[in-house]
Motif scaffolding. Structure first.
Motif: not given
Length: 73
Positions: A15-17, A22-23
């Motif tokens: 989770q980045e800005r 998701r894998e």
């Protein structure tokens, strides 16, 4: 008949800005073996240690006691 089945699933995420990643992974495996008549279904034991599955199959008592004579020609 002895059946061995394995199901494995995993989920990974970042989770980045600016984004979410998701894998997901899912795998399954099934193997079936026909047991001999001398196998004792109540005497089956299995253990999983360090990535190795060991299955011990006991013989029925009457199968252990059988003996036979073979004629040599």
């Amino acid at each position: 008949m002895l059946s061995i089945s394995v199901e494995r699933s995993s989920e990974d995420g970042v989770q980045e800005r600016n984004y979410n990643k998701r894998e997901f992974s899912y795998s399954s495996f099934v193997r079936s073996f026909t047991l001999p008549d001398a196998a004792d279904a109540n005497g089956i034991e299995a253990k999983y240690v360090d990535g190795v599955l060991c299955v011990d199959i006991a013989k029925r008592e009457e199968a252990k006691m059988q003996s036979r004579q073979i004629e040599i020609k």
